[in-house]
Design an enzyme around this catalytic site. Structure first.
Site, PDB file in Angstrom:
ATOM      1  N   HIS A 291      85.222  93.562  41.713  1.00  0.00           N
ATOM      2  CA  HIS A 291      83.990  94.351  41.534  1.00  0.00           C
ATOM      3  C   HIS A 291      83.635  95.095  42.819  1.00  0.00           C
ATOM      4  O   HIS A 291      83.282  96.267  42.799  1.00  0.00           O
ATOM      5  CB  HIS A 291      82.811  93.441  41.171  1.00  0.00           C
ATOM      6  CG  HIS A 291      82.811  92.997  39.750  1.00  0.00           C
ATOM      7  ND1 HIS A 291      82.702  93.858  38.696  1.00  0.00           N
ATOM      8  CD2 HIS A 291      82.899  91.752  39.204  1.00  0.00           C
ATOM      9  CE1 HIS A 291      82.726  93.171  37.557  1.00  0.00           C
ATOM     10  NE2 HIS A 291      82.851  91.895  37.841  1.00  0.00           N
TER      11      HIS A 291
ATOM     12  N   ASN B  23      76.726  88.659  28.657  1.00  0.00           N
ATOM     13  CA  ASN B  23      76.348  87.801  29.795  1.00  0.00           C
ATOM     14  C   ASN B  23      74.835  87.680  29.889  1.00  0.00           C
ATOM     15  O   ASN B  23      74.311  86.778  30.551  1.00  0.00           O
ATOM     16  CB  ASN B  23      76.869  88.401  31.104  1.00  0.00           C
ATOM     17  CG  ASN B  23      78.344  88.092  31.341  1.00  0.00           C
ATOM     18  OD1 ASN B  23      78.928  87.222  30.688  1.00  0.00           O
ATOM     19  ND2 ASN B  23      78.943  88.810  32.284  1.00  0.00           N
TER      20      ASN B  23
ATOM     21  N   ASP C 230      89.268  84.380  36.804  1.00  0.00           N
ATOM     22  CA  ASP C 230      88.351  85.425  36.336  1.00  0.00           C
ATOM     23  C   ASP C 230      88.807  86.799  36.818  1.00  0.00           C
ATOM     24  O   ASP C 230      89.092  86.989  38.011  1.00  0.00           O
ATOM     25  CB  ASP C 230      86.931  85.112  36.839  1.00  0.00           C
ATOM     26  CG  ASP C 230      85.867  85.850  36.042  1.00  0.00           C
ATOM     27  OD1 ASP C 230      86.046  87.062  35.784  1.00  0.00           O
ATOM     28  OD2 ASP C 230      84.865  85.220  35.682  1.00  0.00           O
TER      29      ASP C 230
ATOM     30  N   THR D 179      82.559  88.036  31.083  1.00  0.00           N
ATOM     31  CA  THR D 179      82.953  86.671  31.425  1.00  0.00           C
ATOM     32  C   THR D 179      82.517  85.614  30.411  1.00  0.00           C
ATOM     33  O   THR D 179      83.345  84.857  29.897  1.00  0.00           O
ATOM     34  CB  THR D 179      82.391  86.322  32.813  1.00  0.00           C
ATOM     35  OG1 THR D 179      82.999  87.214  33.747  1.00  0.00           O
ATOM     36  CG2 THR D 179      82.696  84.893  33.204  1.00  0.00           C
TER      37      THR D 179
END
Ligand code: AMP
Ligand code: ZN
Ligand code: ZN
Length: 416
Positions: free
Chosen positions: A212, A98, A42, A77
């Protein structure tokens, strides 16, 4: 393994004792057919591979195929993981974000939603594989615990009826560490041929999580990159020990862009409180107008803004392939890369974000493929991520899909 060693030792002893004119004994070591393993890292931006900190991934890329892959919009994602395994873009498969709200439904779609209603707009490769008699096993992947085609009861105990899942699947839980994820794949492959999966998936979130929190150029981000690289190394070693040939398809769902609190567009400075609701904010915002306030919202949003552009859903530029699905909110505001659209002034953060137009270089996602099906040492031109589904079908022996948004044409020169 110990049994195999013992058997080999006995055969060697026997061979030594045998007269020289007798034929050497043959050892019955099972020759395994290649399996396909789809791995998601990811938030692994394509250029992270050039930082010189990923010996295992870099070796696979050198011996196999690599590319910078374009994610679908929105570069988030769940939409992109579902695209990779269905070949449809988010606007067609229905996992359009999401977080999704649909008028008239009491539940909101989140990353924890397992109600097939949200997911039934597309068929993931493991469902087609299972139906074709190819056994599948998912050690995490968004949507992989969902009974595709099934229904969830509206009342307690909310039983799910019907539908198809992988024969082995596991509920996502971050505390299951990388070692255990790799060991699970290897253990599944240790099974006898009749119950051994032929298509497997796994997923590692560390690079996204740290990306992030710290941004793209922090030593902690590099540490996470090295950590998932080590997991790939452990998987490759485990496969070698088992003598299990595998076609590895290693992908990311999207890249990552550095963001900071001083690069933000605040919706509350443009719109009047009570006139609107932001369903999602960040690199893009999905906005709903309060009934009767559409004109005011449109007047404020649809004019030019520095670092942000907004559209009615029907007028979103074609390159984003977004806005037709009923689940897409009526207005979309998309930030310039590195900027954030926030609901309230002062809520932007420092770190990394994704969700931008998939064509911006910062959103480019890792693609590495390695194994007996692939030629060695090739870099492909950038391609769109629905193509991965077509590649997986080919590797798994399924016929080409019709009517998807992808094709395996880009892989023609790199498949043996
Ligand atoms: P994003 O907000 O788009 O960066 O989403 C990344 C997050 O998705 C990760 O931090 C994971 O914790 C979460 N995630 C990934 N797979 C799953 C899953 N199967 N179920 C629930 N959450 C997931
Ligand atoms: Zn992601
Ligand atoms: Zn993320």
């Amino acid at each position: 393994m110990r049994f195999l060693t013992l058997a080999l030792a006995l055969l060697t002893l026997h061979a030594c004792a045998a007269p020289a004119d007798r034929a050497a004994p043959t050892i019955a070591v099972e020759s395994r057919a290649p399996v396909t393993i789809l791995i998601s890292l990811d938030g692994f931006r394509a250029d992270y591979l050039d930082r010189g900190i990923t010996p295992h991934l870099s070796q696979l890329a050198t011996e196999g195929v690599r590319a910078a892959m374009r994610p679908s919009f929105p570069s988030k994602t769940f939409p992109n993981h579902w695209t990779l395994v269905t070949g449809l873009r988010p606007d067609r498969h229905g996992i359009v974000a999401n977080r999704i709200e649909v008028e008239g439904r009491t539940d909101v779609f989140t990353m924890a939603s397992d109600d097939p209603w949200w997911w039934n707009g597309a068929v993931p490769i493991w469902v087609d594989a299972e139906k074709a008699g190819v056994r599948t096993a998912t050690m995490f992947w968004p949507g992989s615990i969902v009974a595709i085609g099934g229904t969830k009861a509206a009342d307690w105990p909310y039983k799910i009826a019907g539908g198809t899942r992988p024969q082995d699947f596991l509920q996502y839980y971050e505390e299951i560490g990388t070692t255990q994820r790799v060991a699970t794949l290897i253990d599944w492959l240790r099974r006898p041929p009749a119950t051994r999966p032929r298509l497997l998936t796994t997923y590692f979130e560390a690079v996204d999580t740290v990306g992030h929190e710290r941004g793209t150029d922090h030593r902690e981000t590099d540490k996470a990159i090295a950590e998932v690289d080590a997991a790939i190394g452990a998987l490759v070693a485990g496969l070698a020990e088992l003598r299990q040939p595998a076609n590895l398809v290693i992908v990311a769902d999207h890249g990552m862009a550095a963001v900071s609190r001083d690069r933000a567009v605040a919706l509350d400075t443009l719109l009047t409180a009570g006139d609107y609701r932001a369903i999602e904010t960040g690199p893009y915002a999905g906005i709903v107008a309060t009934p009767g306030r559409e004109a005011a919202v449109e007047a404020a949003l649809l004019k030019p803004h520095p670092h942000m552009e907004c559209w009615r859903k029907a007028e979103i530029p074609a390159r984003l392939h977004y806005g037709r699905h009923p689940r897409v909110p009526p207005y979309l505001c998309l930030a310039e890369v590195g900027w954030q659209v926030v609901d309230k002034s002062g809520t932007a953060f420092d770190g990394g974000a994704h969700g931008y137009d998939g064509a911006v270089p910062e959103m480019a996602a890792l693609f590495v493929a390695h194994g007996p099906a692939f030629v060695s040492g090739r870099t492909l031109p950038t391609f769109d991520n629905p193509d991965v589904h077509a590649l997986l079908r080919r590797l798994t022996g399924l016929p080409p899909a019709t009517g998807t948004d992808g094709s395996d044409a880009v892989f023609a020169t790199v498949l043996r």
